[in-house]
Design a protein around this motif. Structure first.
Motif, mmCIF file in Angstrom:
data_model
loop_
_atom_site.group_PDB
_atom_site.id
_atom_site.type_symbol
_atom_site.label_atom_id
_atom_site.label_comp_id
_atom_site.label_asym_id
_atom_site.label_seq_id
_atom_site.Cartn_x
_atom_site.Cartn_y
_atom_site.Cartn_z
ATOM 1 N N ILE A 34 0.980 -1.137 0.060
ATOM 2 C CA ILE A 34 -0.083 0.174 -0.062
ATOM 3 C C ILE A 34 0.985 1.093 0.040
ATOM 4 C CG2 ILE A 34 -1.738 1.165 1.287
ATOM 5 C CD1 ILE A 34 -2.666 -1.534 2.475
ATOM 6 N N GLY A 35 0.710 2.123 -1.000
ATOM 7 C CA GLY A 35 1.389 3.291 -1.054
ATOM 8 C C GLY A 35 1.215 4.174 -0.020
ATOM 9 N N GLU A 36 1.767 5.524 -0.209
ATOM 10 C CA GLU A 36 1.594 6.641 0.754
ATOM 11 C C GLU A 36 -0.101 7.335 0.716
ATOM 12 O OE1 GLU A 36 4.984 8.965 0.304
ATOM 13 O OE2 GLU A 36 6.497 7.663 0.909
ATOM 14 N N ASN A 37 -0.077 7.981 1.656
ATOM 15 C CA ASN A 37 -1.243 8.978 1.687
ATOM 16 C C ASN A 37 -2.488 8.297 1.165
ATOM 17 O OD1 ASN A 37 -2.358 11.320 2.383
ATOM 18 N ND2 ASN A 37 -2.057 12.119 0.214
ATOM 19 N N CYS A 38 -2.808 7.108 1.587
ATOM 20 C CA CYS A 38 -3.953 6.399 1.188
ATOM 21 C C CYS A 38 -4.952 6.282 2.271
ATOM 22 C CB CYS A 38 -3.825 5.058 0.703
ATOM 23 S SG CYS A 38 -2.667 4.687 -0.839
#
Length: 177
Positions: A34-38
């Protein structure tokens, strides 16, 4: 830990980007990225092997199955259904045992599903496995996507058909960007 996990979420992966928020009653299995700022809302299930880019919003009651890839800045509306088997049958049915156990793989007819950068999937839409939803495309609420969606294309209906074009902000256009 530079991301937030609600105390009532079950998260089995550590591959989570900075400033991501995971809310209550969400279950994320191992081998998920899962990436950043989700923002992953309540009651979401994410199966092994799923990849989620940066800045993605996943609203409530969404299940993401193995083979789903969501690129950066996508919006997945509430109750979006991803289909993970083209020919679903119960593994418990004795008549189906030969089908499931005679294949070299695990017996599922799965295919990769790709949601490209900036795409939006409306509430209650259904996405069949094996399709690609193009960059900044928009799928209308309740649509059933059975084929690839072009970049910036607006689709809707059952099955989903071309309704027009949208810009990067999701506004309907008379032309293709």
């Amino acid at each position: 830990m530079d991301y937030f996990v609600h105390s009532h979420a079950l998260v089995e992966t550590e591959a989570i980007g900075k400033d991501t928020k995971i809310w209550a009653f969400t279950h994320i299995l191992w081998d998920v990225t899962i990436g950043e700022n989700c923002n992953i809302c309540d009651h979401v299930f994410i199966e092994c092997g799923v990849k989620i880019g940066n800045g993605v919003t996943i609203k409530t009651h969404v299940s993401l199955w193995t083979g789903v890839i969501i690129e950066d800045y996508c919006f997945i509306g509430p109750n979006v259904a991803f289909v993970n088997d083209l020919y679903p049958r119960s593994h418990r049915n004795p008549a189906m045992q030969e089908r499931y156990f005679s294949h070299q793989d695990d017996g599922w007819y799965r295919d990769k599903t790709l949601i490209k950068e900036g795409a939006s999937l409306g509430a209650n839409s259904t996405i069949l496995c094996g399709v690609t939803v193009g960059e900044y495309a928009m799928v209308a609420a309740g649509a059933v996507v059975t084929r690839d969606v072009k970049p910036f294309e607006l689709v809707g209906g059952i099955p989903a058909k071309h309704w027009g074009w949208v810009d990067r902000e999701g506004r309907k256009q008379d032309y293709r960007e």
